[in-house]
Design a protein around this motif. Sequence first.
Motif, mmCIF file in Angstrom:
data_model
loop_
_atom_site.group_PDB
_atom_site.id
_atom_site.type_symbol
_atom_site.label_atom_id
_atom_site.label_comp_id
_atom_site.label_asym_id
_atom_site.label_seq_id
_atom_site.Cartn_x
_atom_site.Cartn_y
_atom_site.Cartn_z
ATOM 1 N N GLN A 264 0.821 -1.198 0.000
ATOM 2 C CA GLN A 264 0.000 0.000 0.000
ATOM 3 C C GLN A 264 0.864 1.261 0.000
ATOM 4 O O GLN A 264 0.542 2.245 -0.675
ATOM 5 C CB GLN A 264 -0.943 -0.032 1.194
ATOM 6 N N THR B 46 2.116 1.721 -3.449
ATOM 7 C CA THR B 46 1.037 2.188 -4.318
ATOM 8 C C THR B 46 0.875 3.698 -4.209
ATOM 9 O O THR B 46 0.827 4.406 -5.230
ATOM 10 C CB THR B 46 -0.275 1.479 -3.933
ATOM 11 N N GLY C 89 -0.657 5.723 -7.041
ATOM 12 C CA GLY C 89 -1.928 5.015 -6.935
ATOM 13 C C GLY C 89 -2.726 5.473 -5.728
ATOM 14 O O GLY C 89 -2.386 6.461 -5.064
ATOM 15 N N MET D 133 -5.871 -1.470 -1.999
ATOM 16 C CA MET D 133 -5.321 -0.726 -3.133
ATOM 17 C C MET D 133 -6.435 -0.598 -4.170
ATOM 18 O O MET D 133 -6.762 -1.564 -4.858
ATOM 19 C CB MET D 133 -4.110 -1.457 -3.704
ATOM 20 N N LEU E 143 -4.258 1.373 -9.017
ATOM 21 C CA LEU E 143 -2.833 1.056 -9.089
ATOM 22 C C LEU E 143 -2.076 2.175 -9.794
ATOM 23 O O LEU E 143 -2.651 2.948 -10.568
ATOM 24 C CB LEU E 143 -2.637 -0.266 -9.827
ATOM 25 N N ASN F 180 -7.300 -6.250 -6.391
ATOM 26 C CA ASN F 180 -5.885 -5.932 -6.603
ATOM 27 C C ASN F 180 -5.036 -6.627 -5.543
ATOM 28 O O ASN F 180 -4.736 -6.058 -4.493
ATOM 29 C CB ASN F 180 -5.677 -4.419 -6.561
#
Length: 232
Positions: free
Chosen positions: A91, A94, A99, A145, A148, A163
């Motif tokens: 995370q 990301t 993301g 997430m 992305l 994801n």
Amino acid sequence: MHELIVIEHEAEAGLGFFAGWLEGAGVRCEVVRPYKGEPVPERAGDGLLVLGGAASAWDDEGYGWLPATRALMARSVESGVPTLGICLGAQLMTIACGGTVERGTAGLEIGAGAIEPLPEAADDPLFSALPAGPWRAVQYHYDAMTALPAGAVRLATGSQYPNQAYRLGERAWAVQFHPEASAGIFASWTGTSDMDPLRVADLDARVREAEPELEATWRPFAEAFAAQVAME
């Protein structure tokens, strides 16, 4: 031996199985513990592994080292250093790379859950080392997430959250699940939860039953990541 920088966010979420698997593959782990006041380095060594933890990836006030960790991950991805983010680490990567991570709308994902490979996994340097899927993996997360980073290649999905794994560039990976977690580590997490004791007992039993499969599945994954680190 090649050196892998490991960012550990809490004592209860350590390297688990990966400690022995990576060392056996010729990689020395340099564990950094910012929750004990150790500074997050400016640069990774031959590789970077960022572990999980109870924090939300955006909780910079509660966990003051998260901005430095995200910055380190962004630099490592950009420079092509082999990088792996696990759960919270995924995370953080990301967010660091553009993301989005949010509180999961499907609730807590927990236990020995099913991970479904996507076609792109067949040619991936890490996921192609695994036995034929679907696979089981330890899960324990509330956040998800939801978008992305640009250019990410999705590698695995799941029924509760889509994801589950992706690659960014040639040598950076994010996995929402815990390939490093043993049954004992999982039980230490559930043991401090406020869940119903019967549910906890069932979840723990299912992960214990799955442990031989978990080891057989995720050891090749760890060894394939070690091979990437050894290229540096």
